[in-house]
Enzyme design. Structure first.
Site, PDB file in Angstrom:
ATOM      1  N   TYR A   1     -46.995  -4.552  13.321  1.00 27.29           N
ATOM      2  CA  TYR A   1     -47.101  -4.611  11.868  1.00 27.29           C
ATOM      3  C   TYR A   1     -45.759  -4.294  11.188  1.00 27.29           C
ATOM      4  O   TYR A   1     -45.174  -3.244  11.438  1.00 27.29           O
ATOM      5  CB  TYR A   1     -48.182  -3.632  11.380  1.00 27.29           C
TER       6      TYR A   1
ATOM      7  N   HIS B   1     -51.887   0.870   9.952  1.00 31.40           N
ATOM      8  CA  HIS B   1     -52.436  -0.391   9.445  1.00 31.40           C
ATOM      9  C   HIS B   1     -53.772  -0.751  10.095  1.00 31.40           C
ATOM     10  O   HIS B   1     -53.986  -1.876  10.554  1.00 31.40           O
ATOM     11  CB  HIS B   1     -51.416  -1.530   9.582  1.00 31.40           C
TER      12      HIS B   1
HETATM   13  O1  KDG Z   1     -50.972  -7.517   1.472  1.00 32.87           O
HETATM   14  C1  KDG Z   1     -50.928  -6.540   2.475  1.00 32.87           C
HETATM   15  C2  KDG Z   1     -49.847  -5.538   2.182  1.00 32.87           C
HETATM   16  O2  KDG Z   1     -49.968  -5.089   0.873  1.00 32.87           O
HETATM   17  C3  KDG Z   1     -49.926  -4.378   3.142  1.00 32.87           C
HETATM   18  O3  KDG Z   1     -49.748  -4.821   4.457  1.00 32.87           O
HETATM   19  C4  KDG Z   1     -48.873  -3.370   2.803  1.00 32.87           C
HETATM   20  O4  KDG Z   1     -49.870  -1.731   4.271  1.00 32.87           O
HETATM   21  C5  KDG Z   1     -49.092  -2.019   3.379  1.00 32.87           C
HETATM   22  C6  KDG Z   1     -48.294  -0.948   2.800  1.00 32.87           C
HETATM   23  O5  KDG Z   1     -48.554   0.189   3.162  1.00 32.87           O
HETATM   24  O6  KDG Z   1     -47.427  -1.250   1.991  1.00 32.87           O
HETATM   25 MG    MG Z   2     -50.295   0.370   4.243  1.00 42.44          MG
END
Ligand code: KDG
Ligand code: MG
Length: 408
Positions: free
Chosen positions: A160, A217
């Site tokens: 991620y 995530h």
């Molecule tokens: O659209 C998905 C994002 O806003 C996300 O993946 C961002 O997890 C995220 C963050 O903590 O900024």
């Molecule tokens: Mg996040």
């Protein structure tokens, strides 16, 4: 005083911002942000087909009653699409109210509780060496808090928000090659073996002062998340974010029973009803809602006040999907909220973005400062907006190596 018209614009420099402008018979107007990442056309349609026709003729100063009508009156309540649309209307009405009062919004909320609000930057690397370089760059810019994401050795793809290749920069979440998502491959065992040591290394390199955050995530099962949170305790994380998917809120109990690592959750929540039990049972430390898809200033203020009763601090979502309008709304809440914690802040300040949304709010040395311009303090250049149009895009999806679908 009456609302005479409202318009929705979708587009922006490298992003599909959904911008609402509400006009009144007194020449004062207000701006709101309904951007819902990679589903932007839906809140735009909810606004144009349902909310805007009902706004015309109403008194814009009645922001509470309008919120209640749009929330309770819909019968089918909540959900990210409706709440992003309601959130944009609410932001625009508060913008109008504060412009009428000739005050920056934070004065209407109760005034400043602090001079500046702590923000965190993002650091990422395809491997630990690159991550250390990325954290060092954030520290050199004066950031006191950094979210760290690292590629995992042996993982078949990037993890991620990490770069695909060494020396690369982390991709923006949206892939604009179309609405068919790319696939990332995830392996929990490799992650669990590698990431605690990587976080410990970051702590050793940067010393005790740096506030280190990490976003799981939604990838771990509750038992794994509990074990991970316990193992990283010596690192002294500022927070561990979204350790498990948010639907199963009892999972947070297991994490609490095994660890004192601070937990942050809520960037996908749309209402107080998704976090009131988490807050009341003190299962989290930071609430991550966003003014955009959690129903605007009216509703998020309610969440903040509930959180304040239970030692839960704010840590509003601030991914680049938010436009400067909702980031400004959050900046006003941050400077007021007695239980403010931190604000996620990704530099939006490209010349194109600044031209579309001129504003005097700024971030310096890891702190956010709010301008005294009346209202939210952000303008919107419609001629600039005419340069952009909606571009379809998607988030990746995640699968295990055997093909099983996993949580993005
Ligand atoms: O659209 C998905 C994002 O806003 C996300 O993946 C961002 O997890 C995220 C963050 O903590 O900024
Ligand atoms: Mg996040």
């Amino acid at each position: 005083m009456k609302i005479t018209d409202a318009k929705v614009f979708v587009g922006g420099p490298g992003k599909n911002y959904v911008t609402l402008k509400i006009m009144t018979d007194q020449g004062v107007f207000g701006l709101g942000d309904a951007t819902l990442n990679n589903r932007e056309t839906l809140p735009a349609k909810y606004l144009t087909d349902y909310l805007i026709p009902n706004l015309i003729g109403l008194d814009p100063r009645k922001s509470e009653d309008i919120w209640q009508v749009f929330y309770r009156g819909a019968y089918f309540r909540r959900g990210p699409v409706a709440m992003a649309a309601i959130g944009a209307v609410d932001m625009a009405l508060w913008d109008i109210k504060a412009r009428l009062a000739n005050m920056p919004l934070y004065q209407l909320l109760g005034g400043k509780s602090r001079d500046g609000a702590l923000v965190y930057a993002h650091a990422a690397g395809a491997d630990l060496e690159d991550l250390i370089g990325s954290v060092a760059a954030c520290v050199a810019q004066g950031y006191k808090a950094v979210r760290v994401q690292c590629g995992v050795p042996g993982m078949p793809t990037a993890s991620y928000a990490t770069p695909d290749t060494k020396g690369g920069t982390a991709p923006f979440i949206t892939d604009f090659s179309g609405i068919r998502p790319k696939t990332e491959i995830w392996d929990t065992e490799r992650y669990m073996r590698f990431m605690p040591g990587a976080l410990a290394e970051i702590r050793d390199r940067f010393g005790p002062e740096l506030k280190i955050l990490h976003d799981v995530h939604h990838r771990l099962l509750p038992r794994e998340a509990a074990a991970f949170a316990r193992e990283v305790e010596p690192v002294g994380l500022f927070w561990l974010e979204d350790p498990t998917p948010a639907e199963d809120q009892d999972a947070l109990k297991l994490i609490r029973q095994h660890s004192t690592t601070p937990i942050a959750i809520g960037e996908v929540f749309n209402s107080i009803w998704e976090c009131n039990k988490l807050i009341e049972h003190e299962l989290i430390d930071f609430i991550r809602v966003a003014v955009t898809y959690a129903g605007g200033i009216t509703h998020v203020r309610r969440i903040v006040e509930l959180a304040a009763l239970h030692h839960v601090r704010t840590g509003f979502h601030g991914a680049p999907s938010h436009s400067p309008i909702s980031m400004a709304a959050q900046a006003h809440l941050n400077i007021w909220a007695p239980n403010f914690g931190i604000q996620e802040y990704l530099v939006l300040g490209t010349p194109e973005c600044d031209a579309l949304f001129p504003s005097d709010h700024y971030v310096a040395k890891g702190m956010q400062y709010v301008s005294d311009t009346p209202g939210l303090g952000v303008a919107f250049d419609e001629a600039e907006a005419g340069r952009y149009e909606y571009q379809p895009g998607s988030h990746p999806i995640v699968r295990l190596e055997d093909g099983t679908l996993w949580n993005y």
